[in-house]
Write a protein that holds these residues in place. Structure first.
Motif, PDB file in Angstrom:
ATOM      1  N   PRO A 183      13.106   1.811   4.908  1.00 30.94           N
ATOM      2  CA  PRO A 183      13.061   2.865   4.033  1.00 30.94           C
ATOM      3  C   PRO A 183      11.784   3.850   4.580  1.00 30.94           C
ATOM      4  O   PRO A 183      10.684   3.490   4.956  1.00 30.94           O
ATOM      5  CB  PRO A 183      12.330   1.959   2.900  1.00 30.94           C
ATOM      6  N   HIS A 184      11.997   4.972   3.923  1.00 31.07           N
ATOM      7  CA  HIS A 184      11.094   6.190   4.290  1.00 31.07           C
ATOM      8  C   HIS A 184      10.964   6.749   3.019  1.00 31.07           C
ATOM      9  O   HIS A 184      12.047   7.279   2.229  1.00 31.07           O
ATOM     10  CB  HIS A 184      11.531   7.297   5.137  1.00 31.07           C
ATOM     11  N   TYR A 185       9.850   7.108   2.486  1.00 29.05           N
ATOM     12  CA  TYR A 185       9.612   7.962   1.222  1.00 29.05           C
ATOM     13  C   TYR A 185       9.083   9.101   1.749  1.00 29.05           C
ATOM     14  O   TYR A 185       8.073   9.292   2.403  1.00 29.05           O
ATOM     15  CB  TYR A 185       8.394   7.207   0.279  1.00 29.05           C
TER      16      TYR A 185
ATOM     17  N   LEU B 293      13.653   8.862  -1.298  1.00 27.69           N
ATOM     18  CA  LEU B 293      13.726   7.602  -0.496  1.00 27.69           C
ATOM     19  C   LEU B 293      14.798   7.456   0.490  1.00 27.69           C
ATOM     20  O   LEU B 293      15.947   7.465  -0.166  1.00 27.69           O
ATOM     21  CB  LEU B 293      13.698   6.213  -1.490  1.00 27.69           C
TER      22      LEU B 293
ATOM     23  N   ALA C  85       6.877   4.216  -5.722  1.00 22.64           N
ATOM     24  CA  ALA C  85       7.570   3.915  -4.660  1.00 22.64           C
ATOM     25  C   ALA C  85       8.780   2.545  -5.325  1.00 22.64           C
ATOM     26  O   ALA C  85       8.345   1.560  -5.735  1.00 22.64           O
ATOM     27  CB  ALA C  85       6.714   3.450  -3.583  1.00 22.64           C
TER      28      ALA C  85
ATOM     29  N   HIS D  30       7.605   0.232   6.322  1.00 27.91           N
ATOM     30  CA  HIS D  30       8.095   1.522   5.260  1.00 27.91           C
ATOM     31  C   HIS D  30       7.101   2.559   6.045  1.00 27.91           C
ATOM     32  O   HIS D  30       5.896   2.267   6.250  1.00 27.91           O
ATOM     33  CB  HIS D  30       7.552   0.869   3.895  1.00 27.91           C
TER      34      HIS D  30
ATOM     35  N   ILE E 207       6.001   6.752   5.019  1.00 30.83           N
ATOM     36  CA  ILE E 207       5.642   7.974   3.866  1.00 30.83           C
ATOM     37  C   ILE E 207       5.355   9.219   4.456  1.00 30.83           C
ATOM     38  O   ILE E 207       4.345   8.967   5.483  1.00 30.83           O
ATOM     39  CB  ILE E 207       4.846   7.044   2.836  1.00 30.83           C
TER      40      ILE E 207
ATOM     41  N   TYR F 104       6.194  -3.719   2.012  1.00 28.10           N
ATOM     42  CA  TYR F 104       6.078  -3.216   0.928  1.00 28.10           C
ATOM     43  C   TYR F 104       4.790  -3.615   0.203  1.00 28.10           C
ATOM     44  O   TYR F 104       4.334  -2.675  -0.537  1.00 28.10           O
ATOM     45  CB  TYR F 104       7.248  -3.632  -0.093  1.00 28.10           C
TER      46      TYR F 104
END
Length: 772
Positions: free
Chosen positions: A178-180, A196, A289, A300, A302, A333
């Motif tokens: 996952p990339h925010y 996301l 998130a 993760h 960001i 997370y």
């Protein structure tokens, strides 16, 4: 960083290590395997409690296909777990704890793995690279290699298919990370645009937004600030089904990248919510998130965009490359949620404490007159906090974020940082800077007590609902007790000031009727619905586990010291057993730790924590030659708490079963007049009151005005103070000296010469560095 153990019962080698890429004798790496999980050979994971490890950040999880890893290890090595030699029962093996290193490494409880059915001339290595303290090099940097020293060619080729399976699993997991992407381009609208991005591996994703943030025990329903949720994949919208108030199911195509887009209103300024304006941005990840269920243990990342060029980014997250350029990474997370982000053109300063950088960032004015003193005092506070626990500093870098406002107060602890809120009005008072340092000490000490040494109930963290535990009195009460002692032991404040602050806390406790209604255990369990949901009647029905927990900690410390031990001794024992390996403790574990130091403490501890009996404060204070006595002049008791307001003299509190309650007064009533004389200040109301003599009050309530009689009760002292007894004997004085001095911690701050920058109130610091 690692340790090496030869398994003498077999010609092959048992490997025993701590972190990714650990160095061992002969240059041979290690395979770090969780031997008791459903898939026992997870790379770079080893702990006695695998479920605990998967939710902690000490050993970084790798983005590999764990099922492929398991098949590889079982096929090649035929691994079987054995208990570490010398480990009694289920207790973890004691190991030395590295203070700091370039990579994040933590001593964990371990299992030793025996490699069987391999020729004695063969040794194996699986080396994981790419996850260091300075940042993640990306998922493809996690390379796996099987390197035989002397091995027949056929045996080497037999491993190739399994390595291929491992590589494919690694590539698949890398795409799923996952990339925010957070865009802050609309600060005047107080809006954070979130995207996301990930590549799903299943036909359905379940998304969830946390309801609360760890350390603040209140369901905040962050979803109330979320808007315009949409999911796009291959230029089309994916169907979304709402499963609950904060959970959604998304139908998608496996293997195709998708983007989950939504906005979050960041309008509330606190240490546990997001806030963005044209002046700064504070991002609380729990409010921003979305969690992808099943990917919580993946890495993760960001990235941030849209903020002014003059702004800087301050966070405890690790810098790393992201799909959108430079950004920050978290190994799971939980770690992401535990790292808030502050942005703005803020002044910052890095203070070195025993080789560990401590960065200080402030938003808002008011702290400037105290910075010179803070440069001297902060290292002392940090060293003293570590000395209490008997450990080196546990973070390789630490960040303080301070929000200064008109009347703010509070803080929220994180693993490697803290966010503080403090009021300029408070700083302007004579005791303001002293109380500010106590707040700093409180949140900093939570690195040990609260984050690494924490209740078992928070393992794992359930972000969707309340988690009940009876141990919050220990997490917050012990920390509240220690936060006043740390500046004293550090030689910053005087004993007179410490006793003054302690006396005020005892006064608040004795002025809270709820101590007869709610036990300390119940106060901990009911924090979600009581302490964090206070109203003007709360003091009649509840007691703060901060306040009573602090005073119970005082009693425990004094009791143990009178028997040759101390509260810091118990803290160190708990740290070695639980905090050192980051294993959660139960309520029974806490009681056993105290009773092990002094068996006679068991019934007392049960009474103080689980009962409603009055705390024997006077008896225990006498043991150290102190006396609790009333302060100020007694006044007839009315049970009213009053304050001046623009509208008049306002009733802010009415105690249960008091003369004020019998008169029918309610919080928020305005007292217009007493005996036909106008009231504007509390002093005018209290002047001339006599026990048993009725007074006539003119009251304004909403849009009505009426009068009512009030009959004051017996004279009552609302505050107390601590004084040293002149008649104290030598033993009492010696015990008091041991309690209030820093020598027992191995510190020599008191009486030690220091430079003298300007103090908190413009005065000079004394030779010891104490504010004079």
């Amino acid at each position: 960083m690692g340790t090496w153990r030869e398994d003498c019962s077999h010609p092959a080698t048992a490997l025993h290590g701590i972190g990714s890429g650990a160095e061992v004798p002969g240059g041979i790496g290690f395979i770090s395997i969780d031997a008791s999980a459903a898939w026992p050979t997870r790379i770079a994971r080893c702990a006695t409690r695998p479920s605990h490890l998967h939710r902690r950040q000490g050993i970084r999880s790798q983005p590999v296909d764990h099922r492929a890893s398991a098949r590889l290890a079982h096929a090649i090595f035929r691994l079987r777990p054995v208990r570490s030699p010398g480990a009694p029962g289920s207790e973890p093996e004691e190991t030395s704890h590295p203070a700091r290193c370039g990579q994040r490494c933590f001593c964990r409880a371990r299992r030793v793995l025996r490699v069987s059915d391999i020729h004695g001339t063969v040794s194996a290595r699986i080396r994981i690279r790419g996850w260091t303290r300075s940042g993640a090099a990306g998922p493809l940097a996690a390379s796996v290699g099987l390197i035989p020293r002397v091995v027949p060619l056929c045996e080497a080729w037999a491993a190739v298919p399994w390595l291929a399976v491992m590589l494919v699993g690694t590539l698949r997991a890398a795409r799923a990370l996952p990339h925010y992407a957070l865009c802050l381009a609309r600060p005047t609208n107080h809006l954070v645009e979130v995207s996301l991005e990930l590549t799903p591996q299943t036909e359905q994703l379940v998304l969830a937004l946390p309801s609360w943030t760890p350390g603040s025990y209140l369901i905040r329903d962050y979803v109330g600030k979320l808007e315009r949720l949409q999911v796009r994949q291959d230029r089309s919208n994916c169907p979304i089904t709402r499963l609950g108030k904060q959970r959604w199911a998304v139908r998608c195509d496996p293997g195709t990248p998708l983007s989950i887009r939504y906005g979050v209103m960041a309008t509330e300024l606190s240490v546990r919510t997001s806030h963005i304006t044209a002046e700064h941005a504070f991002l609380c990840p729990a409010s921003l998130a979305l969690r992808v269920e099943g990917l919580e243990q993946q890495h993760h990342t960001i990235s941030l965009s849209g903020y002014p060029e003059a702004w800087s980014v301050f966070t405890a997250l690790d810098p790393c490359p992201t799909p959108r350029g430079e950004g920050f990474g978290a190994d799971c997370y939980d770690r992401l949620i535990d790292c808030p982000i502050e942005l703005g053109p803020h002044p910052s300063e890095t203070i070195d404490v025993d080789g560990v950088p401590h960065r200080w960032v402030s938003w808002g004015s008011g702290l400037e007159p105290h910075l010179a003193a803070l440069r001297v005092h902060l290292p002392r506070i940090c060293r003293t906090a570590a000395a209490v626990m008997g450990t080196p500093l546990v973070s390789s870098a630490y960040l303080f974020v301070t929000h200064l406002s008109e009347d703010g107060y509070g803080g929220l602890e994180h693993r490697d940082c803290t966010v503080l809120a403090y009021g300029r009005r408070r700083l302007g008072k004579p005791e303001g800077y002293r109380h500010f340092l106590q707040l700093v000490a409180h949140e900093y000490f939570h690195q040990w007590n609260g984050k690494r040494l924490s209740p078992l109930a928070f393992d794992p963290i359930d972000y969707d609902r309340e988690t009940l535990t009876a141990s919050l009195w220990f997490v917050e009460g012990v920390t509240s007790y220690v936060d006043q002692l740390i500046p004293l032991w550090a030689g910053i404040t005087s004993r007179e000031h410490y006793l003054e602050d302690l006396g005020q806390d005892i006064s608040r406790y004795l002025d809270t009727p709820g101590r007869h209604i709610q036990t300390l255990e119940d106060a901990s369990r009911e924090a979600w619905v009581k302490l964090y949901r206070r109203d003007r009647f709360s003091d009649d029905a509840q007691i703060s586990y901060y306040l009573k927990g602090q005073l119970v900690s005082l009693l425990l410390d004094l009791h143990l010291r009178s028997h040759g031990s101390s509260l810091p001794t118990v803290l160190r024992t708990l740290w070695q057993r639980f905090g050192h390996v980051e294993a959660g403790y139960s309520e029974a574990d806490l009681r056993r730790a105290f009773v092990a130091e002094e068996p006679g403490l068991e019934p007392r501890l049960a009474s103080w924590v689980s009962g409603l009996d009055e705390l024997p404060l006077a008896d225990y204070l006498q043991r150290v030659g102190l006396r609790l006595e009333p302060a100020g002049c007694p006044r007839p008791f009315t049970g009213l708490g009053l304050r001046s307001s623009p509208a008049g003299l306002e009733v802010k509190r009415v105690q249960r079963d008091s003369p004020g309650a019998a008169a029918g007064l309610l919080p928020a009533d305005l007292l217009i007049a007493r005996d036909n004389l106008r009231l504007r200040e509390p002093e005018a109301f209290n002047a001339g009151l006599r026990s048993g003599c009725p007074i006539q009050l003119l009251i304004a309530r909403a849009d009505q005005v009426f009068s009512c009689p009030l009959v004051p009760g017996e004279e009552h002292h609302s505050s107390h103070r601590l004084v040293c007894c002149d008649e104290a004997d030598a033993d009492q004085r010696a015990l008091r000296e041991t309690w209030l001095s820093a020598t027992a911690l191995g510190l020599q701050y008191l009486g030690r010469g220091r430079e003298s920058p300007a103090g908190s109130d413009g005065k000079q610091l004394s030779q010891s560095g104490r504010v004079s």
